[in-house]
Structures are given as C-alpha cells and as structure tokens.
Design a protein around this motif. Structure first.
Motif, mmCIF file in Angstrom:
data_model
loop_
_atom_site.group_PDB
_atom_site.id
_atom_site.type_symbol
_atom_site.label_atom_id
_atom_site.label_comp_id
_atom_site.label_asym_id
_atom_site.label_seq_id
_atom_site.Cartn_x
_atom_site.Cartn_y
_atom_site.Cartn_z
ATOM 1 N N HIS A 99 0.824 -1.204 0.000
ATOM 2 C CA HIS A 99 0.000 0.000 0.000
ATOM 3 C C HIS A 99 0.863 1.262 0.000
ATOM 4 N N LEU A 100 1.941 1.232 0.741
ATOM 5 C CA LEU A 100 2.846 2.384 0.728
ATOM 6 C C LEU A 100 3.343 2.653 -0.691
ATOM 7 N N ARG A 101 3.750 1.589 -1.356
ATOM 8 C CA ARG A 101 4.278 1.723 -2.712
ATOM 9 C C ARG A 101 3.204 2.191 -3.685
ATOM 10 N N LEU A 102 2.033 1.579 -3.622
ATOM 11 C CA LEU A 102 0.951 1.929 -4.541
ATOM 12 C C LEU A 102 0.439 3.353 -4.337
ATOM 13 N N LEU A 103 0.467 3.807 -3.093
ATOM 14 C CA LEU A 103 -0.038 5.144 -2.792
ATOM 15 C C LEU A 103 1.057 6.197 -2.758
ATOM 16 N N ASP A 104 2.261 5.761 -3.070
ATOM 17 C CA ASP A 104 3.391 6.689 -3.101
ATOM 18 C C ASP A 104 3.597 7.387 -1.754
#
Length: 127
Positions: A99-104
């Motif tokens: 989620h961190l990666r997908l939401l930047d």
C-alpha cells in the motif's frame, strides 16, 4: 463472541485464548477454563474447543495435566509474542508495504505520524 465466517471457529477460539493470556486475564501457571466450560461459554461443540486446546498445547502455550485440566505455560506470553510477530511480519507487513508503494507514501511520513501519535498516546510505547 460473534464468530466470523472467514476463519475456522477453533482458530477464533485460539485467538481469544491468546488475548486472555496477553491481557493477563489468564496468568502463567494458572488453570484455564475446562473444555466443557469454554464450549458452553461459546455455545460450540466441545470437540471444537478441544481442537483449539490441542493447537495451543502443540505450540506449548497450554499444558495438560491429566485429570486436572489445562494450565497456561510459564513462557506462554513469550511464545505468543513470537508467533504473533512472525504472523504479522509474514501476512500484514507485505500488504502494508504494498500500500505504501501503490499510494506513493514515503516511509518517513509513517515515522512522523507514529512519532506524533506516540506523543499523544504514550501507551503505544509500552507494547
């Protein structure tokens, strides 16, 4: 307790017992509710509770003293924390990182948020 349809009932009972131990409602060395008592408490078959207790005994969280009952193992809290930490790292952290990666979202944002909340709620530091 309302049982969820997403997880077997015996594992939900296992998690309930683990919570009782971690919250110190059931302390190391103490006798726990009998299989029959817990079955009545949760309104489930005694075999379901026995399956939960077998799981806990196999993981050295409960000890069975034949003819007397089940007792919380002396090092149950440490075992539970180790099992829960492993489960958290394997199941929840990868989803969180995804989620961190997908939401930047930068990890520093999370650290800052944690630090702000730690000041507001000191009990987070006690865990």
């Amino acid at each position: 307790m309302e049982f969820s349809s997403t997880q077997p009932i015996y594992l939900q009972i296992v998690n309930w017992v683990l919570e009782q131990i971690l919250s110190e409602n059931w302390k190391a060395g103490e006798k726990v509710m009998s299989v029959r008592e817990l079955a009545v408490h949760f309104e489930v078959n005694a075999n379901t509770v026995m399956r939960s207790y077998d799981y806990l005994q196999n993981n050295q969280i409960l000890m069975n003293k034949r003819g007397i009952g089940f007792f919380v193992a002396e090092n149950a809290v440490e075992i539970i924390k180790t099992l829960r930490k492993k489960q958290f790292m394997e199941e929840e952290v990868p989803v969180f990182l995804k989620h961190l990666r997908l939401l930047d979202i930068d990890i520093q944002e999370i650290i800052n948020l944690y630090n702000v909340n730690s000041v507001k709620t000191p009990e987070i530091n006690e865990q």
